[in-house]
Write an enzyme that holds these catalytic residues in place. Structure first.
Site, PDB file in Angstrom:
ATOM      1  N   THR A 175      -8.376   5.467  -6.183  1.00 54.53           N
ATOM      2  CA  THR A 175      -7.287   4.763  -6.842  1.00 54.53           C
ATOM      3  C   THR A 175      -6.288   4.128  -5.832  1.00 54.53           C
ATOM      4  OG1 THR A 175      -6.203   7.060  -6.940  1.00 54.53           O
ATOM      5  CG2 THR A 175      -7.434   6.425  -8.895  1.00 54.53           C
ATOM      6  N   HIS A 220      -8.798   7.407   2.602  1.00 51.84           N
ATOM      7  CA  HIS A 220      -8.070   8.621   2.883  1.00 51.84           C
ATOM      8  C   HIS A 220      -9.118   9.822   2.352  1.00 51.84           C
ATOM      9  CE1 HIS A 220      -7.680   7.488  -1.213  1.00 51.84           C
ATOM     10  NE2 HIS A 220      -7.752   8.603  -1.745  1.00 51.84           N
ATOM     11  N   HIS A 226      -9.417  13.668   0.910  1.00 46.87           N
ATOM     12  CA  HIS A 226      -8.744  14.902   0.156  1.00 46.87           C
ATOM     13  C   HIS A 226      -9.413  16.273   0.713  1.00 46.87           C
ATOM     14  CE1 HIS A 226      -6.802  12.835  -3.245  1.00 46.87           C
ATOM     15  NE2 HIS A 226      -7.819  11.902  -3.039  1.00 46.87           N
ATOM     16  N   HIS A 266      -6.683   2.548   0.452  1.00 47.04           N
ATOM     17  CA  HIS A 266      -6.478   3.017   1.938  1.00 47.04           C
ATOM     18  C   HIS A 266      -7.218   4.121   2.007  1.00 47.04           C
ATOM     19  CE1 HIS A 266      -3.330   3.177   5.448  1.00 47.04           C
ATOM     20  NE2 HIS A 266      -4.391   4.267   5.494  1.00 47.04           N
ATOM     21  N   CYS A 326       0.837  -1.195   0.090  1.00 50.53           N
ATOM     22  CA  CYS A 326      -0.214  -0.104   0.087  1.00 50.53           C
ATOM     23  C   CYS A 326       0.905   1.096   0.071  1.00 50.53           C
ATOM     24  CB  CYS A 326      -0.870   0.083   1.086  1.00 50.53           C
ATOM     25  SG  CYS A 326      -1.874   1.525   1.355  1.00 50.53           S
ATOM     26  N   ASP A 363      -0.996  16.808  -1.219  1.00 51.44           N
ATOM     27  CA  ASP A 363      -1.156  15.787  -2.407  1.00 51.44           C
ATOM     28  C   ASP A 363      -0.117  15.965  -3.704  1.00 51.44           C
ATOM     29  OD1 ASP A 363      -2.284  15.097  -5.132  1.00 51.44           O
ATOM     30  OD2 ASP A 363      -3.733  14.428  -3.884  1.00 51.44           O
ATOM     31  N   GLY A 374     -14.009   6.792  -8.048  1.00 54.66           N
ATOM     32  CA  GLY A 374     -12.623   7.318  -8.028  1.00 54.66           C
ATOM     33  C   GLY A 374     -11.530   7.114  -7.170  1.00 54.66           C
ATOM     34  N   ASN A 386     -13.289   9.308  -1.905  1.00 58.76           N
ATOM     35  CA  ASN A 386     -13.500   8.521  -2.907  1.00 58.76           C
ATOM     36  C   ASN A 386     -13.683   7.023  -2.537  1.00 58.76           C
ATOM     37  OD1 ASN A 386     -13.383  10.684  -4.668  1.00 58.76           O
ATOM     38  ND2 ASN A 386     -11.307  10.112  -4.920  1.00 58.76           N
ATOM     39  N   CYS A 388       0.404   3.368   3.133  1.00 60.76           N
ATOM     40  CA  CYS A 388       1.122   2.590   4.405  1.00 60.76           C
ATOM     41  C   CYS A 388       2.646   2.774   4.056  1.00 60.76           C
ATOM     42  CB  CYS A 388       0.786   1.255   4.521  1.00 60.76           C
ATOM     43  SG  CYS A 388      -0.787   0.665   4.945  1.00 60.76           S
TER      44      CYS A 388
END
Length: 114
Positions: free
Chosen positions: A95, A100, A102, A98, A4, A30, A93, A87, A7
């Site tokens: 990708t 998360h 935004h 894990h 990952c 990002d 969306g 997402n 990770c």
């Protein structure tokens, strides 16, 4: 999880620009920002997606939102507004497998997003 990317970022095996870290979460800028302020907040425990959340994750999720609120204030985007995006799944969306969030701000964000 050993393959990952998030990770690996949390474990500092892959470099990132850290925004915040505590025992439960890691926040970083990002790599391909879509707004003047664009960072991610990820739990340190590997949870593949929102579909994998369990009752015992409630406190973690509350903590994540409090961290987002604090960082939005610290980074100067709270007053004007910002967007929190999660997402989930391929059609949503997602990708990276894990959980998360935004956080985007620093400009007017349009709706619908696309």
């Amino acid at each position: 999880m050993e393959d990952c990317i998030f990770c690996k970022i949390i474990n500092q095996e892959i470099p990132s620009t850290k925004v915040y870290e505590d025992d439960l979460v890691y926040a970083f800028k990002d790599a391909d920002p879509q707004a003047p302020v664009h960072f991610l907040v990820v739990p340190k425990v590997h949870i593949p997606s929102a579909n994998d959340l369990k009752e015992e994750d409630q406190a973690l999720l509350g903590h994540i939102l409090l961290v987002i609120s604090r960082l939005a204030k610290d980074l100067g985007i709270a007053e004007a507004g910002y967007r929190i995006v999660n997402n989930c799944g391929e059609d949503g969306g997602q990708t990276v497998g894990h959980l998360h969030y935004h956080i985007l701000g620093g400009r007017s964000l349009q709706w619908p997003p696309g």
